[in-house]
Write a protein that holds these residues in place. Structure first.
Motif, PDB file in Angstrom:
ATOM      1  N   LEU A   6      81.667  -7.044  52.133  1.00 13.08           N
ATOM      2  CA  LEU A   6      82.537  -5.681  52.435  1.00 13.08           C
ATOM      3  C   LEU A   6      81.385  -4.382  52.020  1.00 13.08           C
ATOM      4  O   LEU A   6      80.924  -4.223  53.100  1.00 13.08           O
ATOM      5  N   TRP A   7      80.746  -5.042  50.779  1.00 15.40           N
ATOM      6  CA  TRP A   7      80.120  -4.203  51.029  1.00 15.40           C
ATOM      7  C   TRP A   7      78.329  -3.918  51.324  1.00 15.40           C
ATOM      8  O   TRP A   7      77.517  -2.988  51.901  1.00 15.40           O
ATOM      9  N   CYS A   8      78.071  -5.065  51.780  1.00  9.06           N
ATOM     10  CA  CYS A   8      77.121  -5.586  53.010  1.00  9.06           C
ATOM     11  C   CYS A   8      77.517  -5.022  54.010  1.00  9.06           C
ATOM     12  O   CYS A   8      76.160  -5.083  55.364  1.00  9.06           O
ATOM     13  N   ASP A   9      78.634  -4.971  54.755  1.00 13.94           N
ATOM     14  CA  ASP A   9      78.722  -4.901  56.077  1.00 13.94           C
ATOM     15  C   ASP A   9      78.080  -3.611  56.333  1.00 13.94           C
ATOM     16  O   ASP A   9      77.848  -2.424  55.655  1.00 13.94           O
ATOM     17  N   PRO A  10      77.204  -4.078  57.726  1.00  9.97           N
ATOM     18  CA  PRO A  10      76.397  -2.199  57.832  1.00  9.97           C
ATOM     19  C   PRO A  10      76.824  -1.178  58.315  1.00  9.97           C
ATOM     20  O   PRO A  10      76.303  -0.560  58.065  1.00  9.97           O
ATOM     21  N   HIS A  11      77.894  -1.280  58.658  1.00 12.63           N
ATOM     22  CA  HIS A  11      79.284  -0.215  59.304  1.00 12.63           C
ATOM     23  C   HIS A  11      79.165  -0.011  57.512  1.00 12.63           C
ATOM     24  O   HIS A  11      80.028   1.843  57.537  1.00 12.63           O
ATOM     25  N   VAL A  12      79.781  -0.289  56.478  1.00 11.66           N
ATOM     26  CA  VAL A  12      80.236   0.569  55.477  1.00 11.66           C
ATOM     27  C   VAL A  12      78.672   0.738  54.291  1.00 11.66           C
ATOM     28  O   VAL A  12      78.887   1.582  53.823  1.00 11.66           O
ATOM     29  N   ARG A  13      78.684  -0.514  54.995  1.00 17.83           N
ATOM     30  CA  ARG A  13      77.012   0.060  53.592  1.00 17.83           C
ATOM     31  C   ARG A  13      76.067   1.452  54.017  1.00 17.83           C
ATOM     32  O   ARG A  13      75.830   1.881  52.804  1.00 17.83           O
ATOM     33  N   GLN A  14      76.480   1.823  55.082  1.00 18.23           N
ATOM     34  CA  GLN A  14      75.119   2.569  55.643  1.00 18.23           C
ATOM     35  C   GLN A  14      75.708   4.027  54.736  1.00 18.23           C
ATOM     36  O   GLN A  14      74.623   5.032  54.477  1.00 18.23           O
ATOM     37  N   PHE A  15      76.471   4.197  54.589  1.00 21.95           N
ATOM     38  CA  PHE A  15      77.074   5.911  53.604  1.00 21.95           C
ATOM     39  C   PHE A  15      77.661   5.081  52.327  1.00 21.95           C
ATOM     40  O   PHE A  15      77.232   5.967  51.033  1.00 21.95           O
ATOM     41  N   LEU A  16      78.061   4.370  52.183  1.00 24.60           N
ATOM     42  CA  LEU A  16      78.896   3.791  50.700  1.00 24.60           C
ATOM     43  C   LEU A  16      77.223   3.287  50.076  1.00 24.60           C
ATOM     44  O   LEU A  16      77.080   3.811  48.643  1.00 24.60           O
TER      45      LEU A  16
END
Length: 206
Positions: free
Chosen positions: A37-47
Motif C-alpha cells: 500500500l505505502w509503495c503504491d505510486p498514488h499513495v506514496r506521493q504524499f504519504l
C-alpha cells in the motif's frame, strides 16, 4: 494551542467498526499488504514524499504502532470493508515529531478513493481519540497540493491551524478540539464513552 489529556491505555486488539468498515489494529502479519500500500505510486506521493520505502521501514511503523497502543492507548488500524473483509487502507493516530500534539493519518488503495471510506474511518478514529483516549485536540497534516486529503479534514469539521516547512516541503495542519468535535455532532459536552464496554480480544461481529 490545544492541550492534551493523558489517554487511557488500550491493548493491540481494540477493533473499531462503522456502517461499512472494520478497523483492525496493525499486526506483524500485515507487513506485506501495508508495504505494498505505502509503495503504491498514488499513495506514496504524499504519504512518503514519493519515496519507495524498504520493507524494514514498514516493519518499523507496525512495531511503533503496536508499542504506541501499549503505552499511549492509540496507534494505527487497517481499514477493512465489512462486506468482503477486503483491505482498503489504514487510519490511525500518532504523535507529531515526538511532541505532545497527536495527528490522525489515513491512506487508501486508489480503487477505494471517492467512496467516503477515508472520512468514515477517520470519524471512527477521531471518536476513539476523544472518547476512549481522552485527547483534547487532534491534528491532521498534508502537503498543500493534496486537495483530496484536505477535503477529508474539512468533512471532519477540522479547521486550518498552521503551515510549516519540513524537509524542505510545505505542510499544512488542520486541527479539531474535543469541544469543537462535540459541537459539530450536536452532542452534550459530557458524553459517556461507548468504548468502555468494547471487547478487546476479538473481532467485532457484523
Amino acid at each position: 494551542v490545544c492541550a492534551r489529556a493523558i489517554p487511557s491505555h488500550m491493548n493491540n486488539q481494540t477493533w473499531l467498526k462503522t456502517s461499512r468498515l472494520h478497523l483492525r489494529p496493525f499486526a506483524r502479519e500485515d507487513l506485506e499488504v501495508l508495504h505494498a500500500l505505502w509503495c503504491d505510486p498514488h499513495v506514496r506521493q504524499f504519504l512518503w514524499d514519493d519515496i519507495i520505502i524498504p520493507q524494514d521501514a514498514a516493519r518499523e511503523v507496525i512495531a511503533a504502532s503496536r508499542h504506541s497502543f501499549e503505552q499511549q492507548g492509540f496507534g494505527f488500524w487497517n481499514i477493512l470493508r465489512k462486506d468482503a473483509e477486503q483491505h482498503a487502507g489504514f487510519c490511525g493516530l500518532r504523535f507529531i515529531d515526538e511532541a505532545p500534539d497527536v495527528e490522525i493519518l489515513y491512506g487508501l488503495w486508489p480503487k477505494f478513493w471517492g467512496q467516503g471510506f477515508a472520512t468514515e474511518a477517520a470519524q471512527a478514529v477521531l471518536r476513539f481519540g476523544f472518547e476512549a483516549c481522552n485527547l483534547e485536540c487532534l491534528f491532521a497534516g498534508t502537503d498543500p497540493p493534496n486537495a483530496a486529503s484536505i477535503r477529508v479534514m474539512e468533512r471532519l469539521a477540522m479547521k486550518f491551524d498552521r503551515q510549516i516547512r519540513r524537509n524542505n516541503l510545505d505542510v499544512v495542519y488542520y486541527s479539531l478540539s474535543r469541544k469543537e468535535w462535540l459541537t459539530s455532532l450536536s452532542l452534550p459536552i459530557k458524553q459517556p464513552s461507548p468504548f468502555a464496554q468494547l471487547p478487546t480480544n476479538a473481532a467485532p461481529s457484523n
